[in-house]
Scaffold this active site. Structure first.
Site: not given
Ligand SMILES: NC(=O)c1ccc[n+]([C@@H]2O[C@H](COP(=O)([O-])OP(=O)(O)OC[C@H]3O[C@@H](n4cnc5c(N)ncnc54)[C@H](O)[C@@H]3O)[C@@H](O)[C@H]2O)c1
Length: 255
Positions: A154, A161
């Site tokens: 990570y 984060k």
């Molecule tokens: N998937 C996991 O395992 C997980 C676990 C914990 C937290 N998260 C967090 O959840 C959140 C959503 O991620 P996800 O897993 O749904 O993946 P996802 O890829 O579906 O969503 C990530 C989003 O970030 C957007 N993004 C990236 N750069 C950007 C910018 N410059 N301006 C605006 N938007 C931008 C992308 O367009 C995308 O819609 C993130 O913060 C991620 O770190 C994910």
């Protein structure tokens, strides 16, 4: 309209596919009485395609959270659809490949800066861009991955984060006097586009599903989305600067 979020007007960022955590938030929010406006980054036609698959087709506003013009114009664009906001969901994360997958010791500052700009600073930028539309009782919610520990692969995203978790506490401090809350949901691993871009992410997957006391589904975004809804609702009126773990209980275990 009835439901947990009856009458609430929400801005939801971060939909890129129907696997996005934000997509589940938007779907459940609509099903629970909210009016949802989405923002999309980059591939807008893709976001619009998924926006049409929601129970109620949702409008999509273009937003790159690192683009000052987009941020400055956001409130006016949102006003074309709703007359105010009761909640904002930050579901955004990105780090260049050098920052992930074991590259911690070699990632250059420019790449780390991008990760922090998009994944950390943007939490504050988004909240401030939406602030003219928010009043007392509004709620800002973001998504983190437990930053109290160093995880394999990570790397700098973990540092970003950790910054996000701190930024949420500072947002709670500075917006609390206006009656606006800031909280995060700390989700376990979910197979989204962002997760798939992390080389070696599957290392988390097996241990999580094996060890989480409640078990863990890598493909069910709904538990994390439900927690977001709860934090957007009126049922956490005195909670801010908090991080709610939605991880099957994994964070509570020792090594
Ligand atoms: N998937 C996991 O395992 C997980 C676990 C914990 C937290 N998260 C967090 O959840 C959140 C959503 O991620 P996800 O897993 O749904 O993946 P996802 O890829 O579906 O969503 C990530 C989003 O970030 C957007 N993004 C990236 N750069 C950007 C910018 N410059 N301006 C605006 N938007 C931008 C992308 O367009 C995308 O819609 C993130 O913060 C991620 O770190 C994910």
């Amino acid at each position: 309209m009835s439901g947990l979020l009856a009458g609430k007007r929400l801005l939801v960022t971060g939909v890129i596919t129907d696997q996005s955590i934000a997509f589940s938030v938007a779907r459940l929010a609509q099903q629970n009485g909210a009016q949802v406006v989405l923002t999309g980054f980059g591939r807008l036609s893709l976001v619009e395609r998924f926006a049409k698959r929601l129970p109620e087709p949702a409008p999509v506003i273009e937003l790159d959270v690192t683009n000052a013009d987009h941020l400055a114009g956001l409130a006016d664009k949102v006003r074309e659809h709703v007359d105010g906001l009761d909640g904002v969901v930050h579901s955004i994360g990105f780090a260049p490949q050098s920052c992930l997958g074991g590259g911690f010791l070699d990632a250059p500052w420019e790449d780390v800066a991008t990760a922090v700009h998009v994944s950390t600073y943007s939490y504050k930028s988004l909240a401030m861009a939406a602030l003219p539309l928010m009043g007392a009782g509004s709620s800002v919610v973001g998504l983190t991955f437990d930053a109290t520990k160093a995880w394999p692969v990570y790397d700098w995203m973990g540092v970003a984060k950790a910054g996000l978790e701190s930024a949420s506490r500072y947002l709670a401090l500075h917006l609390g006097p206006k009656g606006i809350r800031s909280n995060l949901v700390s989700a376990g691993p979910l197979r989204t586009m962002a997760a798939r871009s992390i080389p070696g992410f599957e290392q988390f997957e097996q241990t999580w599903t094996d060890r989480a006391p409640l078990g863990w589904s890598l493909t069910d975004q709904e538990p994390a989305a439900r927690a977001c809804l709860a934090l957007l609702s009126d049922w956490f009126p005195a909670t801010t600067g908090e991080i709610i773990h939605v991880d099957g209980g994994y964070h509570a275990l020792g090594a």
